[in-house]
Design a protein around this motif. Sequence first.
Motif, PDB file in Angstrom:
ATOM      1  N   CYS A 115      63.731  68.982  58.628  1.00  0.00           N
ATOM      2  CA  CYS A 115      64.465  67.727  59.713  1.00  0.00           C
ATOM      3  C   CYS A 115      66.079  67.740  58.929  1.00  0.00           C
ATOM      4  O   CYS A 115      65.714  67.614  58.062  1.00  0.00           O
ATOM      5  CB  CYS A 115      63.114  66.992  59.799  1.00  0.00           C
ATOM      6  N   LYS A 116      66.821  67.264  59.886  1.00  0.00           N
ATOM      7  CA  LYS A 116      68.369  65.972  59.391  1.00  0.00           C
ATOM      8  C   LYS A 116      68.311  65.290  58.643  1.00  0.00           C
ATOM      9  O   LYS A 116      69.052  64.888  58.069  1.00  0.00           O
ATOM     10  CB  LYS A 116      69.233  66.694  60.418  1.00  0.00           C
ATOM     11  N   GLN A 117      66.786  64.334  59.375  1.00  0.00           N
ATOM     12  CA  GLN A 117      66.957  62.659  59.310  1.00  0.00           C
ATOM     13  C   GLN A 117      66.381  62.565  57.714  1.00  0.00           C
ATOM     14  O   GLN A 117      66.316  62.069  57.182  1.00  0.00           O
ATOM     15  CB  GLN A 117      66.361  62.468  60.313  1.00  0.00           C
ATOM     16  N   CYS A 118      65.235  63.307  58.028  1.00  0.00           N
ATOM     17  CA  CYS A 118      64.568  63.176  56.311  1.00  0.00           C
ATOM     18  C   CYS A 118      64.135  63.998  55.538  1.00  0.00           C
ATOM     19  O   CYS A 118      63.473  64.455  54.365  1.00  0.00           O
ATOM     20  CB  CYS A 118      62.735  63.187  57.124  1.00  0.00           C
ATOM     21  N   PHE A 119      64.868  65.131  55.610  1.00  0.00           N
ATOM     22  CA  PHE A 119      65.152  66.756  54.905  1.00  0.00           C
ATOM     23  C   PHE A 119      63.523  67.473  55.280  1.00  0.00           C
ATOM     24  O   PHE A 119      62.987  67.339  53.693  1.00  0.00           O
ATOM     25  CB  PHE A 119      65.561  66.573  53.439  1.00  0.00           C
ATOM     26  N   SER A 120      62.479  67.106  55.721  1.00  0.00           N
ATOM     27  CA  SER A 120      61.267  67.982  55.209  1.00  0.00           C
ATOM     28  C   SER A 120      61.128  68.791  55.786  1.00  0.00           C
ATOM     29  O   SER A 120      62.024  69.521  56.355  1.00  0.00           O
ATOM     30  CB  SER A 120      59.822  67.012  56.249  1.00  0.00           C
ATOM     31  N   PRO A 121      60.532  69.871  54.907  1.00  0.00           N
ATOM     32  CA  PRO A 121      60.115  71.506  55.404  1.00  0.00           C
ATOM     33  C   PRO A 121      59.537  71.394  56.664  1.00  0.00           C
ATOM     34  O   PRO A 121      58.141  70.653  56.427  1.00  0.00           O
ATOM     35  CB  PRO A 121      60.190  71.769  53.934  1.00  0.00           C
ATOM     36  N   VAL A 122      59.926  72.180  57.791  1.00  0.00           N
ATOM     37  CA  VAL A 122      58.655  72.199  58.521  1.00  0.00           C
ATOM     38  C   VAL A 122      58.026  73.069  58.729  1.00  0.00           C
ATOM     39  O   VAL A 122      57.175  73.718  58.682  1.00  0.00           O
ATOM     40  CB  VAL A 122      59.116  71.940  59.450  1.00  0.00           C
ATOM     41  N   TYR A 123      59.036  75.125  58.908  1.00  0.00           N
ATOM     42  CA  TYR A 123      58.520  75.738  58.875  1.00  0.00           C
ATOM     43  C   TYR A 123      60.206  77.022  58.261  1.00  0.00           C
ATOM     44  O   TYR A 123      60.805  76.893  58.433  1.00  0.00           O
ATOM     45  CB  TYR A 123      58.136  76.248  60.329  1.00  0.00           C
ATOM     46  N   ASP A 124      60.095  77.935  57.941  1.00  0.00           N
ATOM     47  CA  ASP A 124      60.758  78.992  58.070  1.00  0.00           C
ATOM     48  C   ASP A 124      60.588  80.052  58.693  1.00  0.00           C
ATOM     49  O   ASP A 124      59.710  80.541  59.496  1.00  0.00           O
ATOM     50  CB  ASP A 124      60.151  79.456  56.544  1.00  0.00           C
ATOM     51  N   VAL A 125      61.736  81.044  59.149  1.00  0.00           N
ATOM     52  CA  VAL A 125      61.433  81.760  59.581  1.00  0.00           C
ATOM     53  C   VAL A 125      61.863  83.271  59.042  1.00  0.00           C
ATOM     54  O   VAL A 125      62.882  83.841  58.651  1.00  0.00           O
ATOM     55  CB  VAL A 125      62.327  81.694  61.432  1.00  0.00           C
ATOM     56  N   VAL A 126      60.591  83.735  59.236  1.00  0.00           N
ATOM     57  CA  VAL A 126      61.022  85.197  57.962  1.00  0.00           C
ATOM     58  C   VAL A 126      60.764  86.635  58.686  1.00  0.00           C
ATOM     59  O   VAL A 126      60.210  85.971  59.801  1.00  0.00           O
ATOM     60  CB  VAL A 126      59.980  85.017  57.238  1.00  0.00           C
ATOM     61  N   ARG A 127      60.372  87.492  57.430  1.00  0.00           N
ATOM     62  CA  ARG A 127      59.809  88.728  57.872  1.00  0.00           C
ATOM     63  C   ARG A 127      61.173  89.920  59.308  1.00  0.00           C
ATOM     64  O   ARG A 127      60.060  89.761  60.580  1.00  0.00           O
ATOM     65  CB  ARG A 127      58.637  88.583  58.082  1.00  0.00           C
ATOM     66  N   GLU A 128      61.997  89.605  59.045  1.00  0.00           N
ATOM     67  CA  GLU A 128      63.390  89.324  60.249  1.00  0.00           C
ATOM     68  C   GLU A 128      63.610  89.084  60.843  1.00  0.00           C
ATOM     69  O   GLU A 128      63.662  89.175  62.083  1.00  0.00           O
ATOM     70  CB  GLU A 128      62.690  91.841  60.348  1.00  0.00           C
TER      71      GLU A 128
END
Length: 131
Positions: free
Chosen positions: A72-85
Amino acid sequence: MLNGACYCGAVRFEVDDAFGYAFYCHCSRCRRRTGAACAAVGGIEIDRLRVTAGREHLLRVGESEDGYRCLCKQCFSPVYDVVREQRFAHVQLGTLDGAPTKGPDHHIYVGSKAPWHQITDAFPQFEELPT
């Protein structure tokens, strides 16, 4: 269906309750990113996750052919990662409002876990990734 959000609530998403795998990651990057002993992560096909609000607040970090991280650009919480191609999403399970049917069932990167953290469950542990 599971709902999730970042810390400040600017980014909201829904994900099918159909994680193919879930794990605890103890690598130093996950520890530093979350501020916790490990990250609880669920993996699912990318098309089964939908951002429902705040797409403009998503910050993509570390973009490559393989994937990227969404904060999140506001709170910088990690939300999800896009992985594996870029075919899968690794969802931070702590962002979910409810409990997924499939929870973590193994630990990865225990070879670099925090020295002060004791793993007390009976789940399989892998020094790095399972083979």
